[in-house]
Every structure is written in C-alpha cells, then in structure tokens.
Design a protein around this motif. Sequence first.
Motif, PDB file in Angstrom:
ATOM      1  N   GLN A  71     -17.465   7.404  -9.436  1.00  0.00           N
ATOM      2  CA  GLN A  71     -16.438   7.550 -10.353  1.00  0.00           C
ATOM      3  C   GLN A  71     -16.617   6.427 -11.554  1.00  0.00           C
ATOM      4  N   THR A  72     -16.553   6.887 -12.707  1.00  0.00           N
ATOM      5  CA  THR A  72     -16.770   5.958 -13.889  1.00  0.00           C
ATOM      6  C   THR A  72     -15.553   5.787 -14.651  1.00  0.00           C
ATOM      7  N   ALA A  73     -15.478   4.891 -15.569  1.00  0.00           N
ATOM      8  CA  ALA A  73     -14.357   4.159 -16.150  1.00  0.00           C
ATOM      9  C   ALA A  73     -15.054   3.435 -17.252  1.00  0.00           C
ATOM     10  N   PRO A  74     -14.084   3.065 -18.243  1.00  0.00           N
ATOM     11  CA  PRO A  74     -14.644   2.139 -19.334  1.00  0.00           C
ATOM     12  C   PRO A  74     -14.861   0.835 -18.781  1.00  0.00           C
ATOM     13  N   GLY A  75     -15.892   0.233 -19.065  1.00  0.00           N
ATOM     14  CA  GLY A  75     -16.308  -1.164 -18.787  1.00  0.00           C
ATOM     15  C   GLY A  75     -15.397  -2.147 -19.334  1.00  0.00           C
ATOM     16  N   PRO A  76     -15.461  -3.434 -18.772  1.00  0.00           N
ATOM     17  CA  PRO A  76     -14.648  -4.578 -18.977  1.00  0.00           C
ATOM     18  C   PRO A  76     -14.510  -4.510 -20.391  1.00  0.00           C
ATOM     19  N   ALA A  77     -15.463  -4.441 -21.127  1.00  0.00           N
ATOM     20  CA  ALA A  77     -15.498  -4.835 -22.708  1.00  0.00           C
ATOM     21  C   ALA A  77     -14.664  -3.817 -23.403  1.00  0.00           C
ATOM     22  N   LEU A  78     -14.410  -2.431 -22.694  1.00  0.00           N
ATOM     23  CA  LEU A  78     -13.543  -1.839 -23.214  1.00  0.00           C
ATOM     24  C   LEU A  78     -12.139  -1.700 -22.688  1.00  0.00           C
ATOM     25  N   MET A  79     -12.042  -2.005 -21.068  1.00  0.00           N
ATOM     26  CA  MET A  79     -10.638  -2.380 -20.704  1.00  0.00           C
ATOM     27  C   MET A  79      -9.877  -3.070 -21.322  1.00  0.00           C
ATOM     28  N   ARG A  80     -10.402  -4.149 -22.071  1.00  0.00           N
ATOM     29  CA  ARG A  80      -9.488  -5.242 -22.745  1.00  0.00           C
ATOM     30  C   ARG A  80      -9.000  -4.467 -23.919  1.00  0.00           C
ATOM     31  N   ARG A  81      -9.536  -3.813 -24.508  1.00  0.00           N
ATOM     32  CA  ARG A  81      -9.219  -3.442 -25.907  1.00  0.00           C
ATOM     33  C   ARG A  81      -7.685  -2.495 -25.651  1.00  0.00           C
ATOM     34  N   ILE A 108       0.673  -1.132  -0.087  1.00  0.00           N
ATOM     35  CA  ILE A 108       0.007   0.118   0.013  1.00  0.00           C
ATOM     36  C   ILE A 108       0.944   1.187  -0.107  1.00  0.00           C
ATOM     37  N   PRO A 109       0.669   2.178  -0.868  1.00  0.00           N
ATOM     38  CA  PRO A 109       1.660   3.354  -1.003  1.00  0.00           C
ATOM     39  C   PRO A 109       1.646   4.037   0.545  1.00  0.00           C
ATOM     40  N   ALA A 110       2.804   4.632   0.679  1.00  0.00           N
ATOM     41  CA  ALA A 110       2.751   5.340   1.984  1.00  0.00           C
ATOM     42  C   ALA A 110       2.284   6.423   2.155  1.00  0.00           C
ATOM     43  N   ASP A 111       1.754   7.088   0.981  1.00  0.00           N
ATOM     44  CA  ASP A 111       1.057   8.292   1.141  1.00  0.00           C
ATOM     45  C   ASP A 111      -0.488   8.169   0.991  1.00  0.00           C
ATOM     46  N   ALA A 112      -0.810   6.908   0.970  1.00  0.00           N
ATOM     47  CA  ALA A 112      -2.486   6.578   1.243  1.00  0.00           C
ATOM     48  C   ALA A 112      -2.908   6.894   2.460  1.00  0.00           C
ATOM     49  N   SER A 113      -4.242   7.333   2.240  1.00  0.00           N
ATOM     50  CA  SER A 113      -4.905   7.977   3.378  1.00  0.00           C
ATOM     51  C   SER A 113      -5.138   6.840   4.520  1.00  0.00           C
ATOM     52  N   PRO A 114      -5.510   7.328   5.842  1.00  0.00           N
ATOM     53  CA  PRO A 114      -5.641   6.184   6.613  1.00  0.00           C
ATOM     54  C   PRO A 114      -6.841   5.340   6.469  1.00  0.00           C
ATOM     55  N   GLU A 115      -7.728   5.939   5.886  1.00  0.00           N
ATOM     56  CA  GLU A 115      -9.001   5.174   5.245  1.00  0.00           C
ATOM     57  C   GLU A 115      -8.833   4.235   4.501  1.00  0.00           C
ATOM     58  N   HIS A 116      -7.949   4.641   3.462  1.00  0.00           N
ATOM     59  CA  HIS A 116      -7.486   3.710   2.587  1.00  0.00           C
ATOM     60  C   HIS A 116      -6.725   2.600   2.938  1.00  0.00           C
ATOM     61  N   ARG A 117      -5.844   2.786   3.912  1.00  0.00           N
ATOM     62  CA  ARG A 117      -4.817   1.930   4.379  1.00  0.00           C
ATOM     63  C   ARG A 117      -5.740   0.700   5.042  1.00  0.00           C
ATOM     64  N   GLU A 118      -6.777   1.109   5.924  1.00  0.00           N
ATOM     65  CA  GLU A 118      -7.379   0.264   6.756  1.00  0.00           C
ATOM     66  C   GLU A 118      -8.275  -0.569   5.952  1.00  0.00           C
ATOM     67  N   GLY A 155     -12.927   3.373  -3.044  1.00  0.00           N
ATOM     68  CA  GLY A 155     -12.247   4.405  -2.573  1.00  0.00           C
ATOM     69  C   GLY A 155     -12.631   5.699  -3.524  1.00  0.00           C
ATOM     70  N   GLU A 156     -12.231   6.683  -2.832  1.00  0.00           N
ATOM     71  CA  GLU A 156     -12.424   8.054  -3.803  1.00  0.00           C
ATOM     72  C   GLU A 156     -11.313   8.133  -4.908  1.00  0.00           C
ATOM     73  N   THR A 157     -10.347   7.269  -4.747  1.00  0.00           N
ATOM     74  CA  THR A 157      -9.315   7.345  -5.831  1.00  0.00           C
ATOM     75  C   THR A 157      -9.485   5.796  -6.403  1.00  0.00           C
ATOM     76  N   MET A 158      -9.633   5.670  -7.594  1.00  0.00           N
ATOM     77  CA  MET A 158      -9.977   4.217  -8.230  1.00  0.00           C
ATOM     78  C   MET A 158      -8.711   3.904  -9.021  1.00  0.00           C
ATOM     79  N   HIS A 159      -7.843   3.057  -8.561  1.00  0.00           N
ATOM     80  CA  HIS A 159      -6.603   2.543  -9.327  1.00  0.00           C
ATOM     81  C   HIS A 159      -7.208   1.180 -10.038  1.00  0.00           C
ATOM     82  N   HIS A 160      -7.892   0.416  -9.751  1.00  0.00           N
ATOM     83  CA  HIS A 160      -7.989  -0.786 -10.479  1.00  0.00           C
ATOM     84  C   HIS A 160      -9.532  -1.020 -10.047  1.00  0.00           C
ATOM     85  N   PRO A 161     -10.220  -2.038 -11.172  1.00  0.00           N
ATOM     86  CA  PRO A 161     -11.708  -2.233 -10.795  1.00  0.00           C
ATOM     87  C   PRO A 161     -11.904  -3.486  -9.765  1.00  0.00           C
ATOM     88  N   THR A 162     -13.319  -3.205  -9.037  1.00  0.00           N
ATOM     89  CA  THR A 162     -13.662  -4.384  -8.339  1.00  0.00           C
ATOM     90  C   THR A 162     -14.751  -4.982  -9.049  1.00  0.00           C
TER      91      THR A 162
END
Length: 342
Positions: free
Chosen positions: A332-342, A129-139, A226-233
């Motif tokens: 927070q929105t992002a391309p769905g799986p069908a677009l992520m794979r391209r 977990i990045p050292a600068d991550a918020s306490p909420e994210h770390r937990e 989280g409020e910052t999205m790095h990878h999908p769930t």
Amino acid sequence: MDAERADGVFEGGGVKGIAFAGALAAADRELGVRQWVNVAGTSAGAIAACLVAAGYGAADLQKILLAASYRQFADYGPGGRLIGAPLNALRLRGFARGEYFKGWLREQLAASPLGKSDPTFADLERDDIPADASPEHRERARYRLRVIASDVSAGRMLVLPQDIAGYEDRDGNPLTPETLRVVEAVRMSMSFPFFFDPVALRKDGREHLIVDGGLLSNFPVWLFDGETMHHPTFGFRLQPGTGGAGPFYAPVPKPLWQVPLVRALLHAATNAWDERMEVTTRVRTVTIPTFEISTLDFNLERRDADRLYDSGFAAASEFFRSETRYVNQYGQTAPGPALMRR
C-alpha cells in the motif's frame, strides 16, 4: 493518511538512544505528529518506546535521557569493575546485574502520565480500537508497546508481550501477556550479552535465557502494518559513524584474538546496518549517525549526549523534508513524509 498520528519502531543502541529524543522532536516540528499510537523497540529503543507509551513527549524524553546516570547502569556491585564485575561473571552470566536499571525505569514510569511504577501490559492496552476491526488487527494493535528480545536458548525472536505465552518465571509461575510487567520486558530487551546478566525464564521444564533483542539484528518496522492503512509507521535506526564514512571495520589481531573477536561478533549482531533494506523499510526509516560513540559508553559526557540529540533531530528533519514515498509490506502506497506535511 492521518499524519498527526503515527506508529514508531526504535532500534537498539545502548546509550546512543538519546538520539531518539531529537528524532521525535523533529517529527513533531516537521510532520506535526501529535500522538504515537503504537510503539516498539529493542534494547535502548525499548526504553525510548516504553517512555513514549507511558505518555512522555519528545521534550520529556530529552530531559530524562540527558539526566540519566548511565554510569550507575553498570551496577557491578561492591568492588566495582575491578572486583564486582569478575565476581558477577563467576556467580551470574554477566558483569552487571541490571537491577539499578529496573529501579530507574520504575521511577520514570511512576512520574509519567501513566502514573504507575510497575505497570503490566494490561495497563497499556488500547481502548480506542474500532469495534469493527478484524481480530488480526485488534491483536496486532492491542498494546501500545511491543518489546523485542532474544531467546538464545531456543534461537527465537520474542515480540513481547504476546510471545511470553508459554513461559514461566524462575519460581514456575506462568507468564501471560496481560500480566507481564513492563519493566521486566524492557530489562529482557536491554540485556547486552556478557555485560548484563540475562533474564532466566523456564519453558517446557527447561531454563531459557533472554537477552538483547538486537542480537538477531531485528528491526520490525513492519510490526504494525495492516491491510488497511490509517496512519504511517516510522522507524528510527542508529548508524555507527557519521553517515558518510566507509563501512565499519573491527580489527582482530593475533595472538590475543579472543576478546576483539567477541567484540566484533557482538557489534555485527547488534549494531550492523543493513545496506540492503527493502524499499518498504527504507522509505519510512530515519537513519541517525552516532559518530564514534560506543553502545556501552556509560561514562558518556554531556557534550556527546548533546551531539547525539542534535544528530537525531537533524537526521529526522532531513528525512521528513525530503522523503516523498511511503509504502508498507502489503504494497500500500501513500505520499511520503515530505508530502504529508503539506
């Protein structure tokens, strides 16, 4: 969005959890998921999540779940179902003790990349977990595994290991998130009411019974948001029927209505599919048809196990090929799986 790394949430469903292995294989092939960073699950989903957190891949999961002797999970003891089960119901609070399952899971964990037969959650604590991550994210992302259980004595959902704080074991020893044993947490989550003896803990001087996390129909696909999205769930749910059939119907005939009514209530509590999911759940959830197979079919035949695996693979493949949207609970929105794979 890093599509090669993802979080996964698995719903409960007893022996039908074999379908998760097929779904994970599809995620690898269709989306290129190479690492499941954080995983969570309920009941059978907790078993799958536990094995993934221990380092097993989709192919390993398939071998383990197909080879499992589910008949032995129903450990009634001497006399079997006709004698042992009624005796357990009198002495305990369920027909089966659930001890065989714990031994089986310890064997799988010992043979896993984790290499420990009885790990605690401290063994699954992340060090990336990045050292600068918020306490909420770390937990929120501190442990690679989260397990869902139900405290029926308090009417409370438990997200383990964090929610174990304040509880004690039968002997009065305090339990903490770091020292909670993974096998014990998964055993709590898969304690199907009436069938398996619930896990008894203590809190504030009172006994608390912990059972199947699916009793409250929990499917926390939002757990790692989280409020910052790095990878999908991505969530994985097990749907009764073929997917195109009508709604589930459980008849409750008279005069011997008690047993079918209890069965219908348990089904509604643990297997009901929420057709009114919010879009933040629907656009990232794979729905896997499980035909007429029962949650507690411990005599599951190999052909049905293969059907479940194939169903998981097919449903997930179709999802990753067709879903073009992705949104989390923070909007927070992002391309769905069908677009992520391209």
